[in-house]
Design an enzyme around this catalytic site. Structure first.
Site, mmCIF file in Angstrom:
data_model
loop_
_atom_site.group_PDB
_atom_site.id
_atom_site.type_symbol
_atom_site.label_atom_id
_atom_site.label_comp_id
_atom_site.label_asym_id
_atom_site.label_seq_id
_atom_site.Cartn_x
_atom_site.Cartn_y
_atom_site.Cartn_z
ATOM 1 N N GLU A 90 -23.517 50.288 29.885
ATOM 2 C CA GLU A 90 -24.622 50.893 28.670
ATOM 3 C C GLU A 90 -25.412 50.874 29.095
ATOM 4 O O GLU A 90 -26.603 52.262 29.235
ATOM 5 C CB GLU A 90 -24.500 50.507 27.220
ATOM 6 C CG GLU A 90 -22.657 50.354 26.605
ATOM 7 C CD GLU A 90 -21.819 49.574 27.171
ATOM 8 O OE1 GLU A 90 -21.891 48.916 27.877
ATOM 9 O OE2 GLU A 90 -21.227 48.963 25.495
ATOM 10 N N ASN A 104 -19.927 50.036 34.061
ATOM 11 C CA ASN A 104 -20.680 47.832 34.524
ATOM 12 C C ASN A 104 -20.785 48.066 36.138
ATOM 13 O O ASN A 104 -20.419 48.709 36.683
ATOM 14 C CB ASN A 104 -20.209 46.935 33.989
ATOM 15 C CG ASN A 104 -18.508 47.318 34.329
ATOM 16 O OD1 ASN A 104 -17.861 47.964 35.117
ATOM 17 N ND2 ASN A 104 -17.244 45.877 34.154
HETATM 18 N N1 THU Z 1 -19.126 44.926 29.697
HETATM 19 C C1 THU Z 1 -19.635 46.290 29.641
HETATM 20 O O1 THU Z 1 -19.865 47.047 31.009
HETATM 21 N N2 THU Z 1 -20.404 47.063 28.489
HETATM 22 C C2 THU Z 1 -19.518 46.210 27.019
HETATM 23 O O2 THU Z 1 -19.632 46.887 26.251
HETATM 24 C C3 THU Z 1 -18.990 44.869 27.761
HETATM 25 C C4 THU Z 1 -19.155 44.559 28.673
HETATM 26 C C5 THU Z 1 -18.681 44.714 30.910
HETATM 27 C C6 THU Z 1 -19.809 43.514 31.393
HETATM 28 C C7 THU Z 1 -18.974 42.640 32.282
HETATM 29 O O3 THU Z 1 -19.339 43.726 34.060
HETATM 30 C C8 THU Z 1 -17.771 43.093 32.423
HETATM 31 O O4 THU Z 1 -17.057 44.298 31.213
HETATM 32 C C9 THU Z 1 -17.251 41.996 31.322
HETATM 33 O O5 THU Z 1 -17.657 40.823 30.305
#
Ligand code: THU
Length: 134
Positions: A65, A52
């Site tokens: 993802e 992320n």
């Molecule tokens: N996030 C992801 O990258 N994947 C997930 O499956 C759930 C949430 C990230 C988005 C944001 O940067 C952080 O996690 C918190 O919501």
């Protein structure tokens, strides 16, 4: 009970999840502190990772993802079989609805994720039964 969802991972699936967990250390998540890693596996067995990437302008951030999905497509892989998602620090995480919709474009992938403290495997269509389609 949520931990009863899905099935147990095979050794290969558990390995893919461990790869997602390792890459999660590279996340850029200074705002949430929630560091996520993902690995998308293609039909040839190749893996494509993402983390992320958050932004000071929060809607500009992107989930691990979709970064991994972009890496797979950029590598020329559109037949995708699985996605593993993990956090850097032992927390549960399933793909969000937006990521499920984005992944659904490329098939009914196996989703390997930590649920209720255990690594489990579900089909994408169990999590998003009716994705939008044109
Ligand atoms: N996030 C992801 O990258 N994947 C997930 O499956 C759930 C949430 C990230 C988005 C944001 O940067 C952080 O996690 C918190 O919501």
């Amino acid at each position: 009970m949520v931990s009863a969802l899905g099935r147990e991972p095979s050794a290969a699936e558990r390995d893919l999840w461990r790869q997602a967990k390792a890459v999660a250390a590279r996340a850029h998540a200074p705002y949430s502190g929630f560091r996520v890693g993902a690995v998308v596996r293609d039909a040839g067995g190749g893996g494509h990772s993402g983390v992320n990437v958050e932004s000071a302008s929060s809607p500009a951030g992107v989930c691990a993802e979709r970064v991994a999905l972009g890496a797979a497509v950029t590598a020329g892989q559109r037949e995708l079989t699985a996605v593993a998602v993990a956090t850097a620090d032992e927390r549960d995480a399933l793909p969000c609805g937006v990521c499920l919709q984005a992944l659904a474009e490329f098939g009914d992938l196996d989703v390997i994720a930590r649920i209720g403290g255990e690594v489990r495997v579900l089909r994408l269509r169990e999590l998003l039964t009716a994705p939008f389609s044109r």
